[in-house]
Design a protein around this motif. Structure first.
Motif, PDB file in Angstrom:
ATOM      1  N   LYS A   1       0.809  -1.208   0.000  1.00 58.22           N
ATOM      2  CA  LYS A   1       0.000   0.000   0.000  1.00 58.22           C
ATOM      3  C   LYS A   1       0.853   1.274   0.000  1.00 58.22           C
ATOM      4  CE  LYS A   1      -3.850  -2.273   2.331  1.00 58.22           C
ATOM      5  NZ  LYS A   1      -4.782  -2.260   3.477  1.00 58.22           N
ATOM      6  N   ILE A   2       0.437   2.217  -0.826  1.00 66.07           N
ATOM      7  CA  ILE A   2       1.050   3.540  -0.891  1.00 66.07           C
ATOM      8  C   ILE A   2      -0.035   4.557  -0.572  1.00 66.07           C
ATOM      9  CG2 ILE A   2       2.227   5.241  -2.336  1.00 66.07           C
ATOM     10  CD1 ILE A   2       3.210   2.877  -4.053  1.00 66.07           C
ATOM     11  N   GLY A   3       0.205   5.405   0.406  1.00 63.74           N
ATOM     12  CA  GLY A   3      -0.777   6.406   0.805  1.00 63.74           C
ATOM     13  C   GLY A   3      -0.769   7.613  -0.117  1.00 63.74           C
ATOM     14  N   VAL A   4      -1.923   8.237  -0.266  1.00 60.25           N
ATOM     15  CA  VAL A   4      -2.060   9.447  -1.077  1.00 60.25           C
ATOM     16  C   VAL A   4      -2.911  10.462  -0.315  1.00 60.25           C
ATOM     17  CG1 VAL A   4      -2.848  10.453  -3.241  1.00 60.25           C
ATOM     18  CG2 VAL A   4      -1.937   8.119  -3.226  1.00 60.25           C
TER      19      VAL A   4
ATOM     20  N   VAL B   1      -3.957   4.076  -1.440  1.00 55.34           N
ATOM     21  CA  VAL B   1      -4.927   4.318  -0.372  1.00 55.34           C
ATOM     22  C   VAL B   1      -5.036   5.824  -0.184  1.00 55.34           C
ATOM     23  CG1 VAL B   1      -5.566   3.867   2.022  1.00 55.34           C
ATOM     24  CG2 VAL B   1      -4.222   2.166   0.750  1.00 55.34           C
ATOM     25  N   TYR B   2      -6.236   6.389  -0.348  1.00 54.01           N
ATOM     26  CA  TYR B   2      -6.436   7.834  -0.340  1.00 54.01           C
ATOM     27  C   TYR B   2      -6.965   8.343   1.005  1.00 54.01           C
ATOM     28  CZ  TYR B   2      -6.218   7.482  -5.441  1.00 54.01           C
ATOM     29  OH  TYR B   2      -5.827   7.249  -6.730  1.00 54.01           O
ATOM     30  N   ARG B   3      -6.573   9.573   1.321  1.00 48.68           N
ATOM     31  CA  ARG B   3      -7.223  10.339   2.377  1.00 48.68           C
ATOM     32  C   ARG B   3      -7.381  11.779   1.886  1.00 48.68           C
ATOM     33  NH1 ARG B   3      -8.077   6.046   3.918  1.00 48.68           N
ATOM     34  NH2 ARG B   3      -8.094   5.193   6.045  1.00 48.68           N
ATOM     35  N   ASP B   4      -8.519  12.368   2.182  1.00 50.05           N
ATOM     36  CA  ASP B   4      -8.857  13.709   1.709  1.00 50.05           C
ATOM     37  C   ASP B   4      -8.502  14.734   2.783  1.00 50.05           C
ATOM     38  OD1 ASP B   4     -12.051  15.223   0.734  1.00 50.05           O
ATOM     39  OD2 ASP B   4     -10.013  15.999   0.672  1.00 50.05           O
TER      40      ASP B   4
ATOM     41  N   GLN C   1      -3.617  14.173  10.898  1.00 48.96           N
ATOM     42  CA  GLN C   1      -4.581  13.104  11.154  1.00 48.96           C
ATOM     43  C   GLN C   1      -4.677  12.154   9.963  1.00 48.96           C
ATOM     44  OE1 GLN C   1      -8.616  14.364  12.022  1.00 48.96           O
ATOM     45  NE2 GLN C   1      -9.443  12.412  11.306  1.00 48.96           N
ATOM     46  N   LYS C   2      -4.795  12.715   8.762  1.00 43.11           N
ATOM     47  CA  LYS C   2      -4.957  11.874   7.588  1.00 43.11           C
ATOM     48  C   LYS C   2      -3.701  11.068   7.287  1.00 43.11           C
ATOM     49  CE  LYS C   2      -9.138  13.287   6.920  1.00 43.11           C
ATOM     50  NZ  LYS C   2     -10.291  12.371   7.166  1.00 43.11           N
ATOM     51  N   ALA C   3      -2.536  11.679   7.505  1.00 43.70           N
ATOM     52  CA  ALA C   3      -1.287  10.941   7.298  1.00 43.70           C
ATOM     53  C   ALA C   3      -1.169   9.791   8.291  1.00 43.70           C
ATOM     54  CB  ALA C   3      -0.095  11.885   7.430  1.00 43.70           C
ATOM     55  N   THR C   4      -1.552  10.029   9.531  1.00 47.21           N
ATOM     56  CA  THR C   4      -1.508   8.978  10.543  1.00 47.21           C
ATOM     57  C   THR C   4      -2.456   7.835  10.194  1.00 47.21           C
ATOM     58  OG1 THR C   4      -0.913  10.580  12.262  1.00 47.21           O
ATOM     59  CG2 THR C   4      -1.826   8.472  12.999  1.00 47.21           C
ATOM     60  N   GLU C   5      -3.620   8.167   9.647  1.00 45.06           N
ATOM     61  CA  GLU C   5      -4.545   7.122   9.197  1.00 45.06           C
ATOM     62  C   GLU C   5      -3.898   6.253   8.117  1.00 45.06           C
ATOM     63  OE1 GLU C   5      -8.218   8.863   7.933  1.00 45.06           O
ATOM     64  OE2 GLU C   5      -8.680   9.699   9.907  1.00 45.06           O
ATOM     65  N   LEU C   6      -3.133   6.862   7.238  1.00 43.53           N
ATOM     66  CA  LEU C   6      -2.466   6.093   6.178  1.00 43.53           C
ATOM     67  C   LEU C   6      -1.395   5.173   6.755  1.00 43.53           C
ATOM     68  CD1 LEU C   6      -2.218   8.862   3.439  1.00 43.53           C
ATOM     69  CD2 LEU C   6      -3.685   6.828   3.398  1.00 43.53           C
ATOM     70  N   VAL C   7      -0.696   5.635   7.780  1.00 41.33           N
ATOM     71  CA  VAL C   7       0.265   4.763   8.460  1.00 41.33           C
ATOM     72  C   VAL C   7      -0.464   3.566   9.054  1.00 41.33           C
ATOM     73  CG1 VAL C   7       1.890   4.577  10.379  1.00 41.33           C
ATOM     74  CG2 VAL C   7       1.870   6.641   8.970  1.00 41.33           C
TER      75      VAL C   7
ATOM     76  N   THR D   1       3.347  21.590   7.126  1.00 42.89           N
ATOM     77  CA  THR D   1       2.748  20.673   8.097  1.00 42.89           C
ATOM     78  C   THR D   1       3.113  19.232   7.768  1.00 42.89           C
ATOM     79  OG1 THR D   1       0.885  22.191   8.373  1.00 42.89           O
ATOM     80  CG2 THR D   1       0.583  19.943   9.155  1.00 42.89           C
ATOM     81  N   GLY D   2       3.096  18.900   6.475  1.00 44.92           N
ATOM     82  CA  GLY D   2       3.478  17.553   6.066  1.00 44.92           C
ATOM     83  C   GLY D   2       4.920  17.250   6.418  1.00 44.92           C
ATOM     84  N   ALA D   3       5.811  18.193   6.181  1.00 39.84           N
ATOM     85  CA  ALA D   3       7.227  17.983   6.488  1.00 39.84           C
ATOM     86  C   ALA D   3       7.443  17.802   7.980  1.00 39.84           C
ATOM     87  CB  ALA D   3       8.043  19.161   5.967  1.00 39.84           C
ATOM     88  N   THR D   4       6.735  18.611   8.784  1.00 41.65           N
ATOM     89  CA  THR D   4       6.852  18.479  10.239  1.00 41.65           C
ATOM     90  C   THR D   4       6.347  17.120  10.701  1.00 41.65           C
ATOM     91  OG1 THR D   4       6.594  20.865  10.554  1.00 41.65           O
ATOM     92  CG2 THR D   4       6.125  19.455  12.447  1.00 41.65           C
ATOM     93  N   TRP D   5       5.192  16.708  10.166  1.00 40.93           N
ATOM     94  CA  TRP D   5       4.647  15.385  10.533  1.00 40.93           C
ATOM     95  C   TRP D   5       5.614  14.279  10.138  1.00 40.93           C
ATOM     96  CZ3 TRP D   5       3.749  10.969   7.876  1.00 40.93           C
ATOM     97  CH2 TRP D   5       3.034   9.966   8.527  1.00 40.93           C
ATOM     98  N   ALA D   6       6.167  14.339   8.929  1.00 37.55           N
ATOM     99  CA  ALA D   6       7.077  13.296   8.452  1.00 37.55           C
ATOM    100  C   ALA D   6       8.298  13.186   9.367  1.00 37.55           C
ATOM    101  CB  ALA D   6       7.514  13.600   7.021  1.00 37.55           C
ATOM    102  N   ALA D   7       8.857  14.330   9.762  1.00 36.94           N
ATOM    103  CA  ALA D   7      10.035  14.321  10.626  1.00 36.94           C
ATOM    104  C   ALA D   7       9.700  13.771  12.011  1.00 36.94           C
ATOM    105  CB  ALA D   7      10.608  15.728  10.733  1.00 36.94           C
ATOM    106  N   GLU D   8       8.574  14.202  12.564  1.00 37.80           N
ATOM    107  CA  GLU D   8       8.196  13.759  13.914  1.00 37.80           C
ATOM    108  C   GLU D   8       7.860  12.279  13.954  1.00 37.80           C
ATOM    109  OE1 GLU D   8       4.983  16.330  14.944  1.00 37.80           O
ATOM    110  OE2 GLU D   8       6.297  17.983  15.571  1.00 37.80           O
ATOM    111  N   ASN D   9       7.284  11.771  12.865  1.00 38.30           N
ATOM    112  CA  ASN D   9       6.862  10.367  12.825  1.00 38.30           C
ATOM    113  C   ASN D   9       7.851   9.462  12.116  1.00 38.30           C
ATOM    114  OD1 ASN D   9       3.815  10.170  13.849  1.00 38.30           O
ATOM    115  ND2 ASN D   9       4.086  12.127  12.793  1.00 38.30           N
TER     116      ASN D   9
END
Length: 450
Positions: free
Chosen positions: A56-59, A99-102, A112-118, A136-144
């Motif tokens: 699975k690849i998240g989008v 796998v999509y999240r809007d 929230q949506k990125a975490t759901e994809l994880v 926000t995406g970059a911060t989430w990626a670094a933190e997670n």
């Protein structure tokens, strides 16, 4: 591939801003190469990325905001990359799945949506879609500590201040866009410009670096930044017509662009000046204008990633046809070539090619390392990769003038190629980025030193 673009696009473009829902579910959705399904299941097992017999690849997409008029064109590129990979056997026989999240283009939804994809078991994420969500995406990626590849048009401040081992960019970058527009302006002997753009950071960058490249002798006649859903430009245009700039530096797309060009034609703007920007021959920008007879052929110049009209590129016609057919297959609509679709295509392809190099370990750390070292080619550029110090993708850039297709094959403008720039030729060097950071009080993080 005669007349690939339908009149339906004109109605879609008039209805909303920059992306369209098509006919698929606007919530949680997964897409394989052979079917489209919807569901809300939340699975664990993110380290393996192969739950349910697929990889699975998240989008992170956008199907519900005012900026949803062209997301179909973007998602089609991601689907095409997966279809190609699965037709070639997937990963050792296991198919890939999207796998999509809007996020609705709202940075508040990204984490929230990125975490759901994880939790769904994805091995990496494509997104966010917009430069407003990118920090926000970059911060989430670094933190997670989870790999994220963004296809948005990126401004330089984000790539400096939000640099992260886990964040990669495969979209347009404002600095090289500005450099290419400036080079063309200088070569053509233009001496003055007026800027019209949206309120994004990349938009402002495309203006500031343009003037920085040309120096003080080039006249800056003014600047207007509007909201991304603006469709009324008559007051701005009336003011610009009186100033008589040689060129408009444009940083608008989709319905923004359509409205600006239409109203510019009404006021005679294109009789006196040219337009420099990007998405120059992109069907999401040009279809409605071409069908109404209002596209100012020969007056619009800019950066293009996907030279879809070049029949001398082996496999080009087949690639364009497959992309167009995805619109009918998944969204019950015709779609045409789009640079946004191409950036989503290369983003997913980068993730897939990275997975192939670390097939025995698809954990977030292994995938991050694989993305840092991936090299692959497309029909339109050899050796695409993410640069080691800032994780920007080194694209091939085509600088073109939009002209009418005389063969009758295309309903939309095609490009008269002025120049082709390879890889790092237009991207800023490490020294350029270091100086930019120092001049503006930002902290530069050299990702190659990590």
């Amino acid at each position: 591939m005669k007349k690939l673009i339908s009149v339906a696009l004109a109605a879609a473009m008039a209805a909303s801003l920059t992306a369209c829902t098509g006919t698929v579910n606007s919530g949680s959705q997964t897409t394989t190469a052979v079917s489209t399904t919807a569901g809300e299941s939340q699975k664990s097992g993110a380290s393996s990325g192969s739950t349910g017999g697929t990889i699975k690849i998240g989008v992170l997409t956008d199907r519900s905001s005012a900026a949803a008029a062209t997301v179909t064109w973007a998602e089609a590129g991601a689907i095409l990359a997966v279809e190609e990979a699965n037709e070639a056997g997937g990963l050792n026989g296991t198919p890939f799945e999207l796998v999509y999240r809007d996020t609705a283009s709202d940075s508040a939804n990204v984490a929230q949506k990125a975490t759901e994809l994880v939790n769904e078991g994805c091995i990496a994420i494509l997104g966010p879609k917009s430069d407003g969500e990118a920090p926000t995406g970059a911060t989430w990626a670094a933190e997670n500590k989870f790999p994220m590849v963004t296809p948005c048009t990126m401004n330089t401040r984000v790539t400096v201040e939000n640099a992260s081992k886990y964040m990669f960019s495969c979209g347009f970058v404002a600095w090289p866009i500005a450099k290419m527009n400036a080079k063309f302006a200088a070569d053509q002997g233009f001496n003055s410009a007026f800027f019209i753009g949206n309120d994004g950071g990349a938009s402002g960058d495309s203006r500031d670096f343009f003037y920085r490249e040309l120096g003080d002798s080039f006249r800056n006649l003014g600047s207007n930044q509007v909201s991304s859903n603006a469709t009324e430009f008559s007051t701005i245009i009336s003011s610009v017509v009186g100033k008589k700039p040689d060129v408009i530096i444009g940083a608008v797309a989709g319905p923004n662009f359509v409205s600006l060009v239409n109203q510019g034609s009404q006021f005679g703007l294109w009789d006196n000046c040219d337009y420099l920007g990007w998405y120059t021959c992109d069907s999401t920008n040009t279809t409605a204008l071409a069908q109404s007879g209002n596209y100012p052929y020969g007056k619009v110049h800019g950066v293009q990633l996907w030279p879809f009209w070049l029949d001398n590129i082996e496999g080009n016609a087949e690639f364009v046809q497959k992309y167009s057919e995805i619109g009918q297959k998944y969204y019950n609509k015709e779609i045409g070539p789009s640079d946004m679709g191409y950036t989503w295509y290369v983003g997913i392809k980068a993730i897939i090619e990275s997975a192939k190099t670390t097939a025995g370990d698809l954990s977030p750390e292994a995938m991050t390392n694989a993305l840092s070292n991936v090299h692959f080619s497309t029909l339109y550029g050899d050796d695409l990769y993410f640069r080691d110090f800032d994780h920007l993708m080194a694209h091939a850039y085509y600088y073109v003038t939009a002209v009418e297709d005389t063969t009758g094959k295309w309903d939309i403008p095609v490009g008269d190629i002025y120049a082709v720039y390879q890889g790092n030729e237009m991207l800023p060097s490490k020294e350029d980025v270091q100086k930019y950071a120092g001049d503006n009080g930002y902290t530069f993080t050299d990702l190659s030193a990590k």
